[in-house]
Motif scaffolding. Structure first.
Motif, PDB file in Angstrom:
ATOM      1  N   GLN A  30       0.774   5.063   1.620  1.00 21.21           N
ATOM      2  CA  GLN A  30       0.075   5.933   2.558  1.00 21.21           C
ATOM      3  C   GLN A  30       0.929   7.166   2.797  1.00 21.21           C
ATOM      4  OE1 GLN A  30      -2.853   4.953   4.323  1.00 21.21           O
ATOM      5  NE2 GLN A  30      -3.008   2.902   3.479  1.00 21.21           N
ATOM      6  N   ASP A  45      -4.856  -5.534   6.193  1.00 18.45           N
ATOM      7  CA  ASP A  45      -5.709  -4.361   6.363  1.00 18.45           C
ATOM      8  C   ASP A  45      -4.893  -3.092   6.133  1.00 18.45           C
ATOM      9  OD1 ASP A  45      -7.470  -2.400   7.091  1.00 18.45           O
ATOM     10  OD2 ASP A  45      -7.761  -3.087   9.151  1.00 18.45           O
ATOM     11  N   ALA A  46      -5.032  -2.513   4.956  1.00 13.57           N
ATOM     12  CA  ALA A  46      -4.258  -1.319   4.602  1.00 13.57           C
ATOM     13  C   ALA A  46      -4.749  -0.076   5.325  1.00 13.57           C
ATOM     14  CB  ALA A  46      -4.295  -1.092   3.096  1.00 13.57           C
ATOM     15  N   ALA A  47      -5.900  -0.165   5.969  1.00  9.46           N
ATOM     16  CA  ALA A  47      -6.408   0.966   6.736  1.00  9.46           C
ATOM     17  C   ALA A  47      -5.785   1.025   8.129  1.00  9.46           C
ATOM     18  CB  ALA A  47      -7.924   0.893   6.854  1.00  9.46           C
ATOM     19  N   ASN A  48      -5.019  -0.004   8.471  1.00  6.51           N
ATOM     20  CA  ASN A  48      -4.402  -0.081   9.798  1.00  6.51           C
ATOM     21  C   ASN A  48      -2.940  -0.490   9.658  1.00  6.51           C
ATOM     22  OD1 ASN A  48      -3.637  -0.497  12.442  1.00  6.51           O
ATOM     23  ND2 ASN A  48      -5.373  -1.823  12.959  1.00  6.51           N
ATOM     24  N   GLY A  85      -2.402  -4.055  11.124  1.00  4.96           N
ATOM     25  CA  GLY A  85      -3.173  -4.659  10.040  1.00  4.96           C
ATOM     26  C   GLY A  85      -2.465  -5.742   9.266  1.00  4.96           C
ATOM     27  N   THR A 122       0.844  -1.186   0.000  1.00  2.55           N
ATOM     28  CA  THR A 122       0.000   0.000   0.000  1.00  2.55           C
ATOM     29  C   THR A 122       0.882   1.238   0.000  1.00  2.55           C
ATOM     30  OG1 THR A 122      -1.870   1.104   1.110  1.00  2.55           O
ATOM     31  CG2 THR A 122      -0.159   0.164   2.529  1.00  2.55           C
TER      32      THR A 122
END
Length: 266
Positions: free
Chosen positions: A110, A136-139, A143, A108
């Motif tokens: 970010q 989990d790329a949101a964490n 993640g 990812t």
């Protein structure tokens, strides 16, 4: 500009992430934040993952469309799902951990930084690796199988430059291109300021050989020396003594001055 110098063609000039050195970080991920994905060639999904990088533990990664090398471990890439930012790979038979099993790598971007998670590292089959649930790329903190994702930092001098001989240089995550030649980056050290590269097969001089590039700053200016340009292999290039950065304007690069790199303005 002479042997070893810096101008011209060869010229003058874990349910989770891996933790470098080819080893798994255990039943989970790897850590580290940061690492700019950088200027010098923004890349779309599927391109941003390729190149030479260092992780948060100073582990070396060389990622091509054929393989992902982490320290002494290697993974043969068989699938790229660029939209999902996933690579599927077969662990090499020579790997110390989980040889000939299968891995899944998620990545990812970010805040301009590139991260990865080795979501699977011991899958029995390619299909099983692909079926592993995505990290989990949101964490970025937990993640990656309960652990943090790992940062991947490219060479620190990404960009387009002109040297003091009028030659053009473009440095991306994947390659250092100068004049009409291209050098495929395989290993970098942003602290010691050097990079190793495989000379492209189409280069006019020393095609298929290996190079070492050293860089430094002096008086606010950037300089480089192509310290090796015809090494037989990567180890030979890495074993080449570093150029002398005491005063790059007068010498230290194989008996010659280093080459100055001036950033090109858009």
């Amino acid at each position: 500009a002479g042997a070893g110098g810096s101008a011209g063609a060869g010229g003058s000039a874990g349910a989770g992430g891996s933790a470098g050195a080819g080893g798994s970080a255990g039943a989970g991920g790897s850590a580290g934040a940061g690492g700019s994905a950088g200027a010098g060639g923004s890349a779309g999904a599927g391109e941003e993952i390729y190149g030479a990088f260092v992780d948060a533990w100073d582990g070396h990664h060389w990622i091509t469309r054929q393989h992902w090398r982490q320290g002494p471990a290697s993974f043969r890439i068989t699938q790229e799902l660029s939209a999902e930012r996933v690579l599927i790979a077969e662990n090499a038979a020579s790997n110390a951990y989980f040889p000939e099993l299968w891995s899944r790598f998620d990545w990812t971007v970010q805040g301009g930084a590139l991260y990865y998670c080795q979501t699977a590292y011991d899958a029995a089959t390619e299909a099983a690796a692909l079926a592993t649930a995505a990290a989990d790329a949101a964490n970025l903190t937990t993640g990656c199988g309960g652990f943090a994702w790992s940062s991947l930092t490219p060479i620190a001098i990404l960009g387009s430059y002109t040297d003091n001989y009028g030659g053009s240089h473009t440095i991306t995550r994947e390659a250092w291109s100068q004049y009409a030649d291209r050098f495929l980056l395989s290993k970098i050290d942003n602290v010691a300021r050097w990079a190793l590269a495989h000379n492209d097969a189409s280069n006019a001089f020393n095609a298929g050989k290996w190079s070492r590039f050293d860089w430094t700053t002096h008086g606010g200016d950037l300089y480089y020396c192509q310290t090796a340009y015809d090494a037989v292999d990567e180890a030979g290039a890495e074993g080449t003594p570093a150029a002398d950065a005491t005063d790059p304007t007068t010498g230290g690069c194989g008996g010659f001055a280093w080459s100055k790199l001036t950033a090109e303005t858009p």
